[in-house]
Design a protein around this motif. Structure first.
Motif, PDB file in Angstrom:
ATOM      1  N   ARG A  51     -37.895  -2.649   2.553  1.00 49.79           N
ATOM      2  CA  ARG A  51     -37.826  -1.682   1.459  1.00 49.79           C
ATOM      3  C   ARG A  51     -37.506  -2.452   0.187  1.00 49.79           C
ATOM      4  O   ARG A  51     -36.666  -3.336   0.179  1.00 49.79           O
ATOM      5  CB  ARG A  51     -36.743  -0.645   1.721  1.00 49.79           C
ATOM      6  CG  ARG A  51     -37.066   0.204   2.933  1.00 49.79           C
ATOM      7  CD  ARG A  51     -36.053   1.299   3.126  1.00 49.79           C
ATOM      8  NE  ARG A  51     -36.193   2.262   2.034  1.00 49.79           N
ATOM      9  CZ  ARG A  51     -35.235   3.093   1.657  1.00 49.79           C
ATOM     10  NH1 ARG A  51     -34.072   3.091   2.262  1.00 49.79           N
ATOM     11  NH2 ARG A  51     -35.422   3.935   0.660  1.00 49.79           N
ATOM     12  N   HIS A  52     -38.219  -2.112  -0.882  1.00 52.71           N
ATOM     13  CA  HIS A  52     -38.056  -2.793  -2.160  1.00 52.71           C
ATOM     14  C   HIS A  52     -37.602  -1.794  -3.209  1.00 52.71           C
ATOM     15  O   HIS A  52     -38.055  -0.653  -3.223  1.00 52.71           O
ATOM     16  CB  HIS A  52     -39.384  -3.408  -2.604  1.00 52.71           C
ATOM     17  CG  HIS A  52     -39.896  -4.432  -1.658  1.00 52.71           C
ATOM     18  ND1 HIS A  52     -39.777  -5.773  -1.893  1.00 52.71           N
ATOM     19  CD2 HIS A  52     -40.512  -4.314  -0.457  1.00 52.71           C
ATOM     20  CE1 HIS A  52     -40.305  -6.440  -0.882  1.00 52.71           C
ATOM     21  NE2 HIS A  52     -40.763  -5.573   0.002  1.00 52.71           N
ATOM     22  N   GLY A  53     -36.728  -2.257  -4.098  1.00 58.33           N
ATOM     23  CA  GLY A  53     -36.259  -1.387  -5.163  1.00 58.33           C
ATOM     24  C   GLY A  53     -35.713  -2.200  -6.323  1.00 58.33           C
ATOM     25  O   GLY A  53     -35.729  -3.427  -6.317  1.00 58.33           O
ATOM     26  N   VAL A  54     -35.217  -1.468  -7.338  1.00 61.69           N
ATOM     27  CA  VAL A  54     -34.637  -2.095  -8.517  1.00 61.69           C
ATOM     28  C   VAL A  54     -33.202  -1.600  -8.665  1.00 61.69           C
ATOM     29  O   VAL A  54     -32.899  -0.442  -8.379  1.00 61.69           O
ATOM     30  CB  VAL A  54     -35.479  -1.811  -9.785  1.00 61.69           C
ATOM     31  CG1 VAL A  54     -35.471  -0.343 -10.144  1.00 61.69           C
ATOM     32  CG2 VAL A  54     -35.015  -2.652 -10.942  1.00 61.69           C
ATOM     33  N   ILE A  55     -32.314  -2.506  -9.068  1.00 56.71           N
ATOM     34  CA  ILE A  55     -30.931  -2.134  -9.306  1.00 56.71           C
ATOM     35  C   ILE A  55     -30.874  -1.449 -10.665  1.00 56.71           C
ATOM     36  O   ILE A  55     -31.149  -2.070 -11.698  1.00 56.71           O
ATOM     37  CB  ILE A  55     -30.005  -3.356  -9.237  1.00 56.71           C
ATOM     38  CG1 ILE A  55     -30.037  -3.936  -7.820  1.00 56.71           C
ATOM     39  CG2 ILE A  55     -28.583  -2.979  -9.661  1.00 56.71           C
ATOM     40  CD1 ILE A  55     -29.256  -5.220  -7.640  1.00 56.71           C
ATOM     41  N   VAL A  56     -30.535  -0.172 -10.644  1.00 60.24           N
ATOM     42  CA  VAL A  56     -30.485   0.642 -11.852  1.00 60.24           C
ATOM     43  C   VAL A  56     -29.130   0.507 -12.533  1.00 60.24           C
ATOM     44  O   VAL A  56     -29.033   0.527 -13.758  1.00 60.24           O
ATOM     45  CB  VAL A  56     -30.764   2.125 -11.510  1.00 60.24           C
ATOM     46  CG1 VAL A  56     -30.646   3.008 -12.719  1.00 60.24           C
ATOM     47  CG2 VAL A  56     -32.138   2.270 -10.866  1.00 60.24           C
ATOM     48  N   GLU A  57     -28.072   0.369 -11.716  1.00 59.96           N
ATOM     49  CA  GLU A  57     -26.724   0.287 -12.263  1.00 59.96           C
ATOM     50  C   GLU A  57     -25.841  -0.525 -11.325  1.00 59.96           C
ATOM     51  O   GLU A  57     -25.911  -0.366 -10.113  1.00 59.96           O
ATOM     52  CB  GLU A  57     -26.156   1.700 -12.406  1.00 59.96           C
ATOM     53  CG  GLU A  57     -24.777   1.787 -12.985  1.00 59.96           C
ATOM     54  CD  GLU A  57     -24.273   3.219 -13.067  1.00 59.96           C
ATOM     55  OE1 GLU A  57     -23.074   3.380 -13.299  1.00 59.96           O
ATOM     56  OE2 GLU A  57     -25.064   4.169 -12.894  1.00 59.96           O
TER      57      GLU A  57
END
Length: 64
Positions: free
Chosen positions: A21-27
């Motif tokens: 699973r891939h994502g972006v750190i938003v906070e």
């Protein structure tokens, strides 16, 4: 693990046939880049995470 807003995070699949699973750190909610992290995955799901051994961070590849 230390990360900054905008870094990409990868959660490795734990079983045969499981995809990463891939994502972006938003906070970054911890101090000095430490967890917990609010992550928005590529499928749109958002969650607060404390990384474990099945995580990797790619610095500065995210976009807001």
């Amino acid at each position: 693990m230390e990360a900054t807003q905008g870094d990409r995070i990868i959660v490795r699949g734990r079983t045969v046939g499981s995809s990463d699973r891939h994502g972006v750190i938003v906070e970054v909610r911890g101090q000095e880049g430490h967890p917990p992290y609010l992550v928005r995955f590529d499928d749109g799901h958002e969650t607060v995470m404390y990384p474990g051994g099945d995580f990797a961070v790619e610095r500065g590849h995210g976009g807001q």
